[in-house]
Write a protein that holds these residues in place. Structure first.
Motif, PDB file in Angstrom:
ATOM      1  N   UNK A 110      70.200 165.660  26.039  1.00  0.00           N
ATOM      2  CA  UNK A 110      69.796 164.395  26.654  1.00  0.00           C
ATOM      3  C   UNK A 110      71.029 163.673  27.162  1.00  0.00           C
ATOM      4  N   UNK A 111      70.935 163.171  28.386  1.00  0.00           N
ATOM      5  CA  UNK A 111      71.947 162.284  28.956  1.00  0.00           C
ATOM      6  C   UNK A 111      71.304 160.906  29.038  1.00  0.00           C
ATOM      7  N   UNK A 112      71.566 160.077  28.032  1.00  0.00           N
ATOM      8  CA  UNK A 112      70.898 158.778  27.917  1.00  0.00           C
ATOM      9  C   UNK A 112      71.660 157.782  28.779  1.00  0.00           C
ATOM     10  N   UNK A 113      71.164 157.574  29.983  1.00  0.00           N
ATOM     11  CA  UNK A 113      71.884 156.826  31.007  1.00  0.00           C
ATOM     12  C   UNK A 113      71.693 155.317  30.924  1.00  0.00           C
ATOM     13  N   UNK A 114      70.834 154.862  30.017  1.00  0.00           N
ATOM     14  CA  UNK A 114      70.585 153.426  29.870  1.00  0.00           C
ATOM     15  C   UNK A 114      69.706 153.199  28.665  1.00  0.00           C
ATOM     16  N   UNK A 115      68.997 152.091  28.649  1.00  0.00           N
ATOM     17  CA  UNK A 115      68.195 151.736  27.482  1.00  0.00           C
ATOM     18  C   UNK A 115      67.127 152.789  27.191  1.00  0.00           C
ATOM     19  N   UNK A 116      66.944 153.053  25.901  1.00  0.00           N
ATOM     20  CA  UNK A 116      65.879 153.929  25.435  1.00  0.00           C
ATOM     21  C   UNK A 116      65.082 153.179  24.386  1.00  0.00           C
ATOM     22  N   UNK A 117      63.817 152.916  24.663  1.00  0.00           N
ATOM     23  CA  UNK A 117      62.967 152.122  23.776  1.00  0.00           C
ATOM     24  C   UNK A 117      61.775 152.974  23.358  1.00  0.00           C
ATOM     25  N   UNK A 118      61.364 152.869  22.100  1.00  0.00           N
ATOM     26  CA  UNK A 118      60.206 153.621  21.644  1.00  0.00           C
ATOM     27  C   UNK A 118      60.434 155.110  21.814  1.00  0.00           C
ATOM     28  N   UNK A 119      59.583 155.756  22.606  1.00  0.00           N
ATOM     29  CA  UNK A 119      59.732 157.180  22.853  1.00  0.00           C
ATOM     30  C   UNK A 119      61.081 157.508  23.486  1.00  0.00           C
ATOM     31  N   UNK A 136      71.637 151.284  25.107  1.00  0.00           N
ATOM     32  CA  UNK A 136      71.156 150.767  23.827  1.00  0.00           C
ATOM     33  C   UNK A 136      69.805 151.408  23.531  1.00  0.00           C
ATOM     34  N   UNK A 137      69.500 151.536  22.244  1.00  0.00           N
ATOM     35  CA  UNK A 137      68.270 152.179  21.805  1.00  0.00           C
ATOM     36  C   UNK A 137      67.519 151.245  20.872  1.00  0.00           C
ATOM     37  N   UNK A 138      66.185 151.336  20.893  1.00  0.00           N
ATOM     38  CA  UNK A 138      65.375 150.395  20.120  1.00  0.00           C
ATOM     39  C   UNK A 138      64.117 151.070  19.600  1.00  0.00           C
ATOM     40  N   UNK A 139      63.843 150.852  18.314  1.00  0.00           N
ATOM     41  CA  UNK A 139      62.572 151.253  17.699  1.00  0.00           C
ATOM     42  C   UNK A 139      61.735 149.989  17.517  1.00  0.00           C
ATOM     43  N   UNK A 140      60.835 149.664  18.445  1.00  0.00           N
ATOM     44  CA  UNK A 140      60.162 148.356  18.434  1.00  0.00           C
ATOM     45  C   UNK A 140      58.864 148.322  17.643  1.00  0.00           C
TER      46      UNK A 140
END
Length: 256
Positions: free
Chosen positions: A108-117, A135-139
């Motif tokens: 994975x190339x996480x290029x920006x925010x990752x929320x939930x899935x 940034x990553x978030x488990x909401x």
């Protein structure tokens, strides 16, 4: 699926296939179209002898906002009213099955925010590189629901029990630095070089004999297969119970 022909972009280079989520107008949120498109693309890549490694990334400045809340709120409303909501979750289940069964190295190339899935799918990726600003978030608890995608098992496995509990219980943002420090990501890169750095690593892996890569991936992942399936079943049951809670659909709509 013809309504959104570009929900997913595909590019091949040097035995590496890059799959790019392409719903920038919805922050690359997953709806049924994108769920099925990515599940199908993973199945195709698994069967293609010319592809050794797959890279996941997002179009624009967002990796993925997770599940499309507008679609999810519609399902929740129908469920709470006792109405048919079609085969709710079919695309989600198809994608998780494709991720869990994918037999080749997945980056994975996480290029920006990752929320939930956009966070939880990283548990299925063998190597994760993040942009320095990502940034990553488990909401989930803030939404009144529970973790998804086997993340109640995969996040503690990747991050350790304490860091996973902090992320899942509080819903705090995880910075790129924290993701690397916890073991969720391999490294953080400048945004402008992230995709090429990820491709260079993918190309190094793809240069190895494919049978050896397939056997190694199987050895690395097989021990966790049953635990992931059981975690998903527990999550689905808990989510179904909460889905019947009064006001959940309204709460989801408020977040759209």
């Amino acid at each position: 699926m013809s309504a959104e022909p570009r929900a997913l972009d595909l590019a091949d280079r040097e035995r590496v296939r890059t799959l790019t989520f392409h719903r920038p107008e919805r922050a690359n949120a997953f709806n049924e179209v994108l769920y099925h498109a990515l599940a199908g693309a993973l199945a195709d890549a698994a069967a293609d002898g010319e592809v050794s490694v797959v890279v996941l990334t997002g179009a624009g400045r967002t990796f993925s906002a997770g599940t499309d809340l507008q679609e999810m709120a519609g399902y929740a409303g129908a469920h709470a009213a006792g109405e048919s909501s079609g085969d709710m979750g079919a695309g989600f289940r198809a994608l998780l099955g494709a991720l869990a069964d994918f037999p080749k190295p997945l980056l994975a190339a996480v290029n920006g925010s990752g929320v939930g899935l956009g966070l939880t799918m990283l548990g299925y990726c063998d190597l994760v590189l993040v942009a320095e600003h990502a940034r990553l978030l488990a909401p989930f608890t803030a939404m009144g629901v529970v973790p998804e995608a086997g993340s109640s098992y995969l996040l503690p496995l990747r991050m350790g029990q304490q860091q996973a509990a902090l992320a899942l219980y509080t819903g705090r943002w995880i910075t790129a630095e924290q993701a690397v420090r916890s073991g969720l990501a391999l490294c953080a890169c400048p945004a402008e070089t992230l995709l090429e750095t990820t491709h260079e690593l993918a190309r190094e892996i793809a240069a190895k004999p494919l049978p050896a890569l397939l056997a190694t991936k199987r050895l690395v992942t097989e021990a966790h297969r049953d635990q992931i399936a059981r975690a998903r079943a527990r999550e689905d049951a808990a989510f179904g119970d909460l889905l019947r809670a009064p006001g959940l659909a309204d709460g989801l709509r408020d977040r759209v």
